[in-house]
Motif scaffolding. Structure first.
Motif, PDB file in Angstrom:
ATOM      1  N   GLY A  99      11.903  -4.197  39.226  1.00 14.86           N
ATOM      2  CA  GLY A  99      12.390  -5.535  38.909  1.00 14.86           C
ATOM      3  C   GLY A  99      12.949  -5.612  37.500  1.00 14.86           C
ATOM      4  N   ILE A 100      12.243  -4.992  36.546  1.00 18.63           N
ATOM      5  CA  ILE A 100      12.716  -5.023  35.164  1.00 18.63           C
ATOM      6  C   ILE A 100      14.031  -4.268  35.053  1.00 18.63           C
ATOM      7  CG2 ILE A 100      12.191  -4.341  32.796  1.00 18.63           C
ATOM      8  CD1 ILE A 100       9.204  -4.725  33.536  1.00 18.63           C
ATOM      9  N   GLY A 101      14.107  -3.113  35.731  1.00 17.72           N
ATOM     10  CA  GLY A 101      15.346  -2.329  35.708  1.00 17.72           C
ATOM     11  C   GLY A 101      16.512  -3.127  36.250  1.00 17.72           C
ATOM     12  N   ALA A 102      16.285  -3.776  37.398  1.00 18.91           N
ATOM     13  CA  ALA A 102      17.374  -4.539  38.010  1.00 18.91           C
ATOM     14  C   ALA A 102      17.765  -5.714  37.121  1.00 18.91           C
ATOM     15  CB  ALA A 102      16.957  -5.032  39.394  1.00 18.91           C
ATOM     16  N   GLY A 103      16.757  -6.391  36.554  1.00 23.91           N
ATOM     17  CA  GLY A 103      17.048  -7.525  35.681  1.00 23.91           C
ATOM     18  C   GLY A 103      17.843  -7.095  34.458  1.00 23.91           C
ATOM     19  N   LEU A 104      17.428  -5.969  33.879  1.00 24.05           N
ATOM     20  CA  LEU A 104      18.111  -5.449  32.698  1.00 24.05           C
ATOM     21  C   LEU A 104      19.557  -5.094  33.031  1.00 24.05           C
ATOM     22  CD1 LEU A 104      17.634  -4.659  29.757  1.00 24.05           C
ATOM     23  CD2 LEU A 104      17.057  -2.374  30.521  1.00 24.05           C
ATOM     24  N   TYR A 105      19.747  -4.449  34.178  1.00 25.13           N
ATOM     25  CA  TYR A 105      21.109  -4.071  34.565  1.00 25.13           C
ATOM     26  C   TYR A 105      21.978  -5.312  34.724  1.00 25.13           C
ATOM     27  CZ  TYR A 105      25.088  -2.231  37.001  1.00 25.13           C
ATOM     28  OH  TYR A 105      26.365  -1.913  37.341  1.00 25.13           O
ATOM     29  N   LEU A 106      21.461  -6.303  35.468  1.00 27.27           N
ATOM     30  CA  LEU A 106      22.273  -7.496  35.754  1.00 27.27           C
ATOM     31  C   LEU A 106      22.605  -8.249  34.478  1.00 27.27           C
ATOM     32  CD1 LEU A 106      20.602  -8.813  38.989  1.00 27.27           C
ATOM     33  CD2 LEU A 106      22.831  -7.745  38.732  1.00 27.27           C
ATOM     34  N   VAL A 123      20.250 -11.376  45.206  1.00 25.74           N
ATOM     35  CA  VAL A 123      18.909 -11.551  44.639  1.00 25.74           C
ATOM     36  C   VAL A 123      18.416 -12.972  44.901  1.00 25.74           C
ATOM     37  CG1 VAL A 123      17.619 -11.742  42.490  1.00 25.74           C
ATOM     38  CG2 VAL A 123      19.078  -9.779  42.877  1.00 25.74           C
ATOM     39  N   SER A 124      19.311 -13.966  44.704  1.00 23.16           N
ATOM     40  CA  SER A 124      18.814 -15.331  44.896  1.00 23.16           C
ATOM     41  C   SER A 124      18.584 -15.604  46.376  1.00 23.16           C
ATOM     42  CB  SER A 124      19.763 -16.340  44.284  1.00 23.16           C
ATOM     43  OG  SER A 124      20.942 -16.368  45.004  1.00 23.16           O
ATOM     44  N   LEU A 162       8.714  -8.180  48.127  1.00 23.45           N
ATOM     45  CA  LEU A 162       8.647  -9.632  48.205  1.00 23.45           C
ATOM     46  C   LEU A 162       8.748 -10.287  46.826  1.00 23.45           C
ATOM     47  CD1 LEU A 162       7.986 -11.991  50.195  1.00 23.45           C
ATOM     48  CD2 LEU A 162       5.623 -11.676  49.548  1.00 23.45           C
ATOM     49  N   ILE A 163       8.082  -9.709  45.822  1.00 19.18           N
ATOM     50  CA  ILE A 163       8.081 -10.367  44.507  1.00 19.18           C
ATOM     51  C   ILE A 163       9.187  -9.849  43.600  1.00 19.18           C
ATOM     52  CG2 ILE A 163       5.604 -10.822  44.609  1.00 19.18           C
ATOM     53  CD1 ILE A 163       5.233  -8.641  42.505  1.00 19.18           C
ATOM     54  N   LEU A 164       9.963  -8.900  44.091  1.00 17.31           N
ATOM     55  CA  LEU A 164      11.050  -8.346  43.281  1.00 17.31           C
ATOM     56  C   LEU A 164      11.979  -9.438  42.725  1.00 17.31           C
ATOM     57  CD1 LEU A 164      11.474  -5.483  42.498  1.00 17.31           C
ATOM     58  CD2 LEU A 164      13.035  -5.175  44.405  1.00 17.31           C
ATOM     59  N   PRO A 165      12.438 -10.391  43.563  1.00 14.95           N
ATOM     60  CA  PRO A 165      13.321 -11.426  43.008  1.00 14.95           C
ATOM     61  C   PRO A 165      12.677 -12.215  41.872  1.00 14.95           C
ATOM     62  CG  PRO A 165      13.315 -11.523  45.401  1.00 14.95           C
ATOM     63  CD  PRO A 165      12.270 -10.533  45.018  1.00 14.95           C
ATOM     64  N   ILE A 166      11.376 -12.497  41.981  1.00 12.71           N
ATOM     65  CA  ILE A 166      10.695 -13.258  40.921  1.00 12.71           C
ATOM     66  C   ILE A 166      10.742 -12.466  39.624  1.00 12.71           C
ATOM     67  CG2 ILE A 166       8.507 -14.277  40.197  1.00 12.71           C
ATOM     68  CD1 ILE A 166       7.779 -14.556  43.129  1.00 12.71           C
ATOM     69  N   VAL A 167      10.424 -11.159  39.709  1.00 12.70           N
ATOM     70  CA  VAL A 167      10.413 -10.331  38.505  1.00 12.70           C
ATOM     71  C   VAL A 167      11.830 -10.228  37.933  1.00 12.70           C
ATOM     72  CG1 VAL A 167       9.862  -8.061  37.589  1.00 12.70           C
ATOM     73  CG2 VAL A 167       8.434  -9.040  39.367  1.00 12.70           C
ATOM     74  N   ILE A 168      12.811 -10.053  38.803  1.00 18.32           N
ATOM     75  CA  ILE A 168      14.192  -9.910  38.332  1.00 18.32           C
ATOM     76  C   ILE A 168      14.630 -11.172  37.592  1.00 18.32           C
ATOM     77  CG2 ILE A 168      16.604  -9.724  39.062  1.00 18.32           C
ATOM     78  CD1 ILE A 168      15.699  -7.946  41.339  1.00 18.32           C
ATOM     79  N   ARG A 206       9.432  -8.768  25.866  1.00 15.13           N
ATOM     80  CA  ARG A 206       8.212  -8.385  26.570  1.00 15.13           C
ATOM     81  C   ARG A 206       7.349  -9.549  27.055  1.00 15.13           C
ATOM     82  NH1 ARG A 206       5.081  -5.017  22.961  1.00 15.13           N
ATOM     83  NH2 ARG A 206       6.534  -3.311  23.345  1.00 15.13           N
ATOM     84  N   PRO A 207       7.063 -10.568  26.195  1.00 12.07           N
ATOM     85  CA  PRO A 207       6.189 -11.643  26.698  1.00 12.07           C
ATOM     86  C   PRO A 207       6.746 -12.322  27.942  1.00 12.07           C
ATOM     87  CG  PRO A 207       6.564 -11.870  24.348  1.00 12.07           C
ATOM     88  CD  PRO A 207       7.481 -10.796  24.811  1.00 12.07           C
ATOM     89  N   GLY A 208       8.052 -12.603  27.930  1.00 12.75           N
ATOM     90  CA  GLY A 208       8.668 -13.250  29.089  1.00 12.75           C
ATOM     91  C   GLY A 208       8.599 -12.373  30.322  1.00 12.75           C
ATOM     92  N   ILE A 209       8.827 -11.086  30.127  1.00 12.97           N
ATOM     93  CA  ILE A 209       8.804 -10.172  31.265  1.00 12.97           C
ATOM     94  C   ILE A 209       7.398 -10.074  31.843  1.00 12.97           C
ATOM     95  CG2 ILE A 209       9.106  -7.781  31.962  1.00 12.97           C
ATOM     96  CD1 ILE A 209      11.363  -7.576  29.949  1.00 12.97           C
ATOM     97  N   ILE A 210       6.410  -9.952  30.956  1.00  8.55           N
ATOM     98  CA  ILE A 210       5.023  -9.845  31.442  1.00  8.55           C
ATOM     99  C   ILE A 210       4.642 -11.110  32.202  1.00  8.55           C
ATOM    100  CG2 ILE A 210       2.621  -9.725  30.700  1.00  8.55           C
ATOM    101  CD1 ILE A 210       3.501  -7.898  28.471  1.00  8.55           C
ATOM    102  N   THR A 211       5.055 -12.267  31.658  1.00  5.80           N
ATOM    103  CA  THR A 211       4.785 -13.517  32.366  1.00  5.80           C
ATOM    104  C   THR A 211       5.343 -13.467  33.785  1.00  5.80           C
ATOM    105  OG1 THR A 211       5.039 -14.642  30.265  1.00  5.80           O
ATOM    106  CG2 THR A 211       5.009 -16.008  32.205  1.00  5.80           C
ATOM    107  N   GLY A 212       6.586 -13.021  33.905  1.00  4.06           N
ATOM    108  CA  GLY A 212       7.215 -12.955  35.227  1.00  4.06           C
ATOM    109  C   GLY A 212       6.472 -12.037  36.170  1.00  4.06           C
ATOM    110  N   VAL A 213       6.045 -10.888  35.661  1.00  2.00           N
ATOM    111  CA  VAL A 213       5.331  -9.935  36.514  1.00  2.00           C
ATOM    112  C   VAL A 213       4.003 -10.536  36.969  1.00  2.00           C
ATOM    113  CG1 VAL A 213       4.210  -7.689  36.597  1.00  2.00           C
ATOM    114  CG2 VAL A 213       6.420  -7.923  35.479  1.00  2.00           C
ATOM    115  N   ILE A 214       3.302 -11.216  36.040  1.00  2.00           N
ATOM    116  CA  ILE A 214       2.010 -11.801  36.425  1.00  2.00           C
ATOM    117  C   ILE A 214       2.203 -12.906  37.462  1.00  2.00           C
ATOM    118  CG2 ILE A 214       0.019 -13.099  35.594  1.00  2.00           C
ATOM    119  CD1 ILE A 214       0.272 -11.667  32.954  1.00  2.00           C
TER     120      ILE A 214
END
Lengths: 313, 312
Positions: A99-106, A123-124, A162-168, A206-214
């Motif tokens: 998810g982080i990789g895809a988000g970073l790429y986009l 993704v949406s 399933l949670i990939l879009p949320i993380v992205i 990082r804080p925003g990304i960790i929030t998304g993953v959680i």
């Protein structure tokens, strides 16, 4: 020269009445808003209170360390919480990097072209696909086509998808908030693109990304439908092979191939039984599940709150 | 002349510096890996469509499409097998429709209240709470619907059976509320302040302003919120699987229980489904119908949402 609109007393009274009417409208709607708010909140409070009232007495050490049983009083959630923990482990391990990789790429790499647009729309759309459809996907491809069976690995994989879009989405938001000056100064001292990303952009986001993953994981932990669809068993009276071993090589990946059950499935199974004693078990499982998701969300909100404060100062 | 040649050689040395070279190589490799991560999402969609279509293909080779769409009975595991999707479809729309009947007025009122009336402090406390509620596991909502609300509602609504469409529909409405409110409130807040100020300058009350300025201006975003909410309700599984019963039932009475598409898939997955049987392929055919419905609503919602983002 001031503009003086001549007004008779009747006109004055009429406009005062109009103003009063307007004010009254506002008050009425504000009251309606509060009532709706209270109504919804009290319904949700009723849900929590009902669940806790039914289930809290059942939660004790035995409940956490017993396997499911035919007799409600002896049944416990041991295999379920171990299964949930292991599945979450797989999910986090897969969903976070992908998810982080895809988000970073986009956000940072994607050129403005049709293919990037397709990925974005896609993704949406994935975020709106019902979770049970992911279950069918896993059933058709992972379980039967690849012959993996209903194992912990497959459970973790389907929840990760399933949670990939949320993380992205949350990764993208976090990266968008990183000031561009940071990137430019990093390029200025000679970093290449990946160095800028790895050493500057990702750490600041990082804080925003960790929030998304959680938040994503807290959604995954309560998901039932896709796990049922892949054919996870509801009655598991054994534990998977332990991931940590006393003998070299100390780690063991056999647990990935193990059949499993998770807490929501255990709860669903107990709700579906007619005996009220099992409903108490279901409520107790529900309390545990609720506590887990709320705790995870609480952590996420706390991180976001601290982040917001850090940005302000 | 001499100077530039020195610079050129320095440039060459930099180019060939093994450390920098490795860095550049890593950067290119990582770009490829990140692209692969992003492309994976497209692969997932492709895989979903492929699985649903290929398994449904097997189904539709044996069951004509016309019978699938017009037969009023869904009894795939009976000896007298009927494969009409209508009972599942009507139950799905009943439940989702009831959910929307609950969520539309409450959602509109709440989002107007939060975006136009509530003080910033209240809003800032309520939004995280609403987000937390969106994370409550659906199986917990199912428990609440079956074991708390249904017995309660049976005292007031005569003829309500133990499994029914009414209560799970209501619970789903409450469940999708945080999601709807969050999107439509975003849309309302995206309306520029100048429009509000203009309305106030004309002497409008907050209420008139919300009705005549905010809602029309945020219309596409608000509509998107409700379409996306509806798609959620249609695809919601556990609440209906637990509280609406698992008996396919073509009914016009929401007080009766009836299996929805999602509940049917859950029910079949719980049993032992022999891979490759017709019963196995029915869950994919049902899933395909579900996917198409939610896709339609999601796509319309997506474009409407995009429009409100672009408008201001």
């Amino acid at each position: 020269m001031s503009i003086d609109v001549p007004m008779g007393t009747s006109e004055r009274a009429a406009s005062a009445a109009l103003v009063r009417k307007m004010r009254r409208q506002d008050v009425i709607f504000a009251v309606v808003g509060v009532i709706v708010l209270v109504l919804v909140m009290s319904l949700l409070m009723a849900l929590v209170i009902d669940l806790v009232h039914d289930g809290i007495g059942r939660i004790n050490y035995d409940f956490l360390t017993h396997f499911p049983s035919r007799r409600a009083a002896r049944a416990g959630v041991f295999s379920a919480w171990v299964g949930t923990t292991l599945v979450m482990f797989v999910t986090a391990f897969l969903a976070a990097p992908l998810g982080i990789g895809a988000g970073l790429y986009l956000e940072e790499y994607a050129p403005k072209n049709i293919f990037s647009d397709i990925i974005e729309i896609n993704v949406s759309n994935l975020a709106g696909v019902p979770s049970i459809i992911y279950g069918l996907l896993a059933l058709g491809i992972f379980v039967y086509m690849l012959g993996m069976g209903p194992t912990i690995l497959v459970g973790g994989m389907v929840l990760a998808l399933l949670i990939l879009p949320i993380v992205i989405v949350s990764t993208r938001e976090a990266i968008r908030a990183v000031p561009s000056g940071l990137r430019e100064s990093a390029y200025g001292v000679g970093c290449n693109k990946w160095q800028v990303m790895w050493n500057y952009v990702l750490p600041s986001a990082r804080p925003g990304i960790i929030t998304g993953v959680i938040v994503g994981l807290s959604r995954a932990i309560g998901e039932t439908a896709p796990i049922i669809t892949i054919g996870a068993l509801t009655f598991i009276a054994f534990l998977p092979e332990s991931p940590v071993q006393g003998t070299p090589p100390f780690v063991n990946f056999d647990w990935l191939q193990s059949p499993f059950t998770v807490m929501p499935i255990q709860m669903f199974n107990w709700i579906s039984r007619p005996q009220p004693a099992f409903h108490v078990n279901a409520a107790a499982t529900g309390v545990l599940l609720l506590a887990m998701t709320l705790a995870m969300n609480g952590v996420a909100i706390f991180i976001r709150y601290r982040l917001r404060r850090a940005l302000k100062t | 002349m001499a100077e530039t040649s020195i610079k050129a050689s320095e440039y060459e040395a930099l180019r060939n510096n093994p450390y920098l070279r490795r860095g550049r190589l890593l950067s290119v490799v990582m770009r490829g890996i990140l692209f692969a991560c992003a492309a994976l999402s497209v692969a997932i969609t492709a895989a979903i469509i492929w699985v649903l279509v290929s398994e449904s293909w097997i189904f539709f080779k044996q069951v004509p499409l016309l019978a699938f769409l017009t037969d009023t009975h869904w009894t795939p595991v009976f000896t007298d097998a009927h494969y009409g999707i209508l009972p599942l479809l009507t139950a799905t729309f009943w439940a989702a429709g009831i959910a929307m009947a609950v969520a539309t007025p409450l959602g509109l009122a709440l989002s107007i209240y939060l975006s136009e009336f509530a003080r910033p402090n209240l809003r800032e406390t309520l939004k995280p709470i609403l987000e937390m509620l969106a994370a409550v596991p659906t199986v917990v909502f199912g428990y609440f619907a079956l074991l708390f609300l249904t017995p309660l509602a049976r005292q007031f609504i005569p003829g309500l059976s133990g499994f029914n469409l009414l209560v799970p529909g209501f619970v789903m409405g409450i469940m999708i509320l945080p999601y709807i409110v969050s999107i439509s409130e975003d849309a309302m807040r995206a309306v520029p302040m100048s429009l509000r100020e203009g309305a106030f300058a004309l002497g409008m009350s907050r209420w008139r302003m919300s009705m005549t300025v905010i809602i029309p201006a945020a219309f596409s975003g608000v509509t998107a919120a409700f379409l996306l909410g509806f798609a959620r309700a249609v695809g919601e599984t556990m609440v209906v699987a637990i509280a609406a019963g698992q008996n396919p039932n073509l009914t016009a009475d929401p007080r009766e229980g009836a299996a929805t598409i999602t509940a049917y898939i859950v029910q079949m997955s719980l049993g032992d489904l022999p891979h490759g049987s017709l019963a196995y392929s029915t869950i994919f055919a049902a899933g395909l119908v579900l996917f198409l419905i939610t896709l339609a609503f999601n796509v319309i919602g997506f474009f409407l949402r995009k429009r409100f983002r672009e408008a201001y």
